[in-house]
Design an enzyme around this catalytic site. Structure first.
Site, PDB file in Angstrom:
ATOM      1  CB  SER A   1      -0.854  -0.315   1.421  1.00 62.39           C
ATOM      2  OG  SER A   1      -1.558  -0.902   1.281  1.00 62.39           O
ATOM      3  CD  GLN A   2      -1.166   6.961  -1.378  1.00 61.57           C
ATOM      4  OE1 GLN A   2      -2.160   6.644  -1.455  1.00 61.57           O
ATOM      5  NE2 GLN A   2      -0.708   8.102  -1.022  1.00 61.57           N
TER       6      GLN A   2
END
Length: 218
Positions: free
Chosen positions: A69-70
């Site tokens: 994920s970011q």
């Protein structure tokens, strides 16, 4: 040797800049979360060919149709759990192990479940290196949680579910918090939901829209 030291110094600089520019500027304030994001070397949880983009403001592919994920999303979801050094956490979807490591920097114990054996093996190698006494992992279907390990102060789900799994709710302590992406019934979008178990039931709050891979069954 000098090149290696320079490389590590550069990566540390990029990681600190990531925290300042991508996370603090977007409103994450929990000191423990910020310290964890500074401490965990994100590049070690990604394929080596992606080292140049390890601290970019974006998710990255880790193979098998999955992503890491970011950074902001990792920090924001972790902050919503309200963890302390005494917390016990269940994570559904180990993936690369990066989110697991951030949780382990804060909580007393993290139990994590990954459906894909190859990802579980890779994540286990690095998590055992850094957190041998804080992280327990198994391969399996996350919908059913970890019954014999319950109950949990926090549950984090890193894949989008059609609804909040009842089994996971049942494994939360009273005042326990769950953060989970849920597919919206109104559109193709996903909503990040914070669910809190109270003595009277469960309260849910939609935080913001997200995009995660689907939560698959085994």
């Amino acid at each position: 040797m000098a090149d290696q030291k320079l490389s590590e110094a550069t990566l540390t600089l990029r990681r600190n800049r990531m925290v300042e520019e991508q996370i603090i500027r977007r409103g994450v304030v929990d000191v423990a979360v910020l310290d964890a994001m500074r401490a965990v070397p994100r590049h070690l949880y990604m394929p080596p060919v992606l080292i140049e983009v390890a601290y970019d403001d974006s998710p990255q592919s880790i193979g098998y149709g999955q992503t890491i994920s970011q950074p902001y999303i990792v920090a924001s979801m972790t902050e919503q759990l309200g963890l302390t050094k005494d917390s016990r956490v269940l994570e559904i979807g180990t993936g690369s192990g990066y989110q697991t490591a951030v949780l382990a920097e804060i909580a007393r114990e993290v139990l994590t479940i990954e459906l894909i054996p190859e990802l579980a093996a890779s994540a286990s190698n690095i998590l055992n290196r850094f957190y041998p006494h804080r992280v327990k992992m198994r391969v399996g279907d996350g919908h059913d949680g970890w019954q014999e390990g319950a109950s949990f102060d926090g549950i984090i789900v890193t894949a989008a579910a059609d609804e909040i799994p009842a089994q996971l709710v049942n494994q939360m302590n009273v005042n326990g918090r769950m953060i989970i992406p849920v597919r919206s019934v109104r559109s193709d979008l996903q909503e990040l939901v914070l669910a809190i178990r109270t003595a009277a039931g469960v309260t849910c709050e939609v935080l913001y829209q997200v995009r995660f891979v689907p939560l698959r069954r085994g």
